[in-house]
Design an enzyme around this catalytic site. Structure first.
Site, PDB file in Angstrom:
ATOM      1  CE  LYS A  80      -0.830   0.664   4.972  1.00 50.92           C
ATOM      2  NZ  LYS A  80      -1.878   0.844   5.989  1.00 50.92           N
ATOM      3  CG  ASP A  81       3.920   2.127   2.635  1.00 50.84           C
ATOM      4  OD1 ASP A  81       2.871   2.714   2.970  1.00 50.84           O
ATOM      5  OD2 ASP A  81       4.685   1.565   3.455  1.00 50.84           O
ATOM      6  NE  ARG A 136      -7.717   3.607   2.934  1.00 52.60           N
ATOM      7  CZ  ARG A 136      -7.970   2.868   4.015  1.00 52.60           C
ATOM      8  NH1 ARG A 136      -9.172   2.364   4.218  1.00 52.60           N
ATOM      9  NH2 ARG A 136      -7.022   2.637   4.902  1.00 52.60           N
ATOM     10  NE  ARG A 137      -6.729   3.172   7.953  1.00 53.04           N
ATOM     11  CZ  ARG A 137      -5.481   2.847   8.233  1.00 53.04           C
ATOM     12  NH1 ARG A 137      -4.664   3.765   8.728  1.00 53.04           N
ATOM     13  NH2 ARG A 137      -5.040   1.624   8.020  1.00 53.04           N
ATOM     14  NE  ARG A 154       3.462   9.252   9.391  1.00 50.41           N
ATOM     15  CZ  ARG A 154       4.498   9.758   8.739  1.00 50.41           C
ATOM     16  NH1 ARG A 154       4.481  11.013   8.332  1.00 50.41           N
ATOM     17  NH2 ARG A 154       5.554   9.026   8.485  1.00 50.41           N
ATOM     18  NE  ARG A 160       1.219   4.851  13.128  1.00 53.48           N
ATOM     19  CZ  ARG A 160       0.817   4.617  11.887  1.00 53.48           C
ATOM     20  NH1 ARG A 160      -0.440   4.776  11.551  1.00 53.48           N
ATOM     21  NH2 ARG A 160       1.676   4.198  10.975  1.00 53.48           N
ATOM     22  CB  CYS A 247       0.155  10.812  -2.366  1.00 56.24           C
ATOM     23  SG  CYS A 247       0.300  12.605  -2.286  1.00 56.24           S
TER      24      CYS A 247
END
Length: 329
Positions: A80-81, A136-137, A154, A160, A247
């Site tokens: 996904k990166d 997106r989230r 981050r 986190r 992005c």
């Protein structure tokens, strides 16, 4: 060349991924692997939001430069990166079997893990502070929690979770795959179903990038490639590419394996969504196809999304990002 030089970032999750790839390569080829840890721009800017720092290529650029410079033979990434378009001369040589691609709600340590989603949301109350920097989230979760506030948190997974338990947020939204791979599955308060939050393209997939002209390494990596996962990633990446890439886009896509009439040719069911950042407009589509037509499936679903207004949403977001100085990919 007796040893495969495996390029990787230095985070715990990246090292888990690289070691797993190395172990499978060593077993398949009887050749040793050496990990080469490379610090990326994303690591150096660990506290900055992606939209401010420059997007997902931050996590792969230095690894790709090392590949192109022949300093490593392969690079291991979270799929996904990886941006939709790879640099010339590089290709995805193989992928590992996919872990659960879902997102998860992670509440503070005092919460009971494994709740149903409704119970976890009830524990959060009406106006929780949710830690995520993903547009997106946020775009999808604002529909579940319209009074929530969303904050960029981050850092690596351990950082986190520590910030969460220090009450800098009431909950985090994290990928199930990373939590499971690092032994934090017990912290999952509730998995988010696809109906509530479509995952990021490539989420849960470990990808191995190689030089296109390095036929020996490509042949070796192909021996550890998972056929169905590779097709799923191809469908998801084809969809992103057809929609223009970029992005920090409010775009989710996940291709799930399904049994077809021919057991020897599994099918994929591709779910995709493009949603405005405030959650008020959403375009969804779902379609199926055999793994042999993964690329066509992704492009077909992209065309359906575009035909129902997805490009207008994405163009607005891209324009806003450019106005803030955000670089695409």
């Amino acid at each position: 060349m007796n040893v495969f030089r495996v390029g990787t970032r230095g985070s715990r999750l990246a090292l888990w991924q690289a070691r797993t790839v190395a172990a499978r390569l060593e077993q398949a080829t009887a050749r040793a692997c050496e990990l080469v840890v490379i610090k990326t721009s994303g690591d150096r800017l660990a506290e900055a939001a992606l939209s401010e720092a420059g997007g997902k290529r931050l996590f792969v650029k230095e690894l790709e430069d090392a590949l192109l410079g022949h300093d490593v033979d392969l690079a291991v990434h979270s799929a996904k990166d990886m941006p939709a378009e790879l640099p010339g001369g590089l290709t995805i040589g193989g992928v590992l079997p996919r872990e659960d691609p879902s997102d998860a709600l992670v509440l503070q340590l005092s919460a009971v893990p494994g709740d149903a989603l409704e119970e976890a949301l009830a524990r959060l109350g009406e106006a929780p502070r949710i830690g995520t920097s993903s547009v997106r989230r946020v775009a999808q979760l604002v529909r579940l929690l319209p009074k929530a506030t969303f904050h960029a948190i981050r850092g690596n997974l351990d950082t986190r979770l520590r910030k969460l338990d220090e009450r800098q947020a009431d909950a985090l939204v994290l990928a199930v795959a990373g939590l499971k791979r690092l032994g934090f599955e017990h912290r999952i308060s509730a998995r988010l179903p696809i109906a509530a939050c479509v995952p990021a393209p490539g989420q849960g997939i470990v990808a191995v990038e190689v030089r296109a002209d390095d036929h020996a390494t490509r042949a070796a990596v192909a021996r550890v490639d998972d056929r169905v996962t590779a097709a799923a990633l191809k469908a998801e990446r084809a969809l992103v590419e057809a929609l223009g890439g970029g992005c920090q886009l409010p775009l989710g896509a996940v291709a799930l394996p399904r049994d077809g009439q021919d057991r020897h040719t599994p099918f994929l069911e591709l779910h995709a969504i493009v949603i405005s950042p405030d959650g008020t407009r959403a375009v969804r589509h779902r379609d199926c196809g055999s793994i042999e037509e993964a690329d066509a499936l992704g492009r077909r679903v992209a065309a359906e999304l575009a035909g129902h207004g997805a490009m207008e949403i994405l163009d607005e977001v891209r324009s806003r990002n450019e106005g803030r100085g955000t670089r695409n990919e």
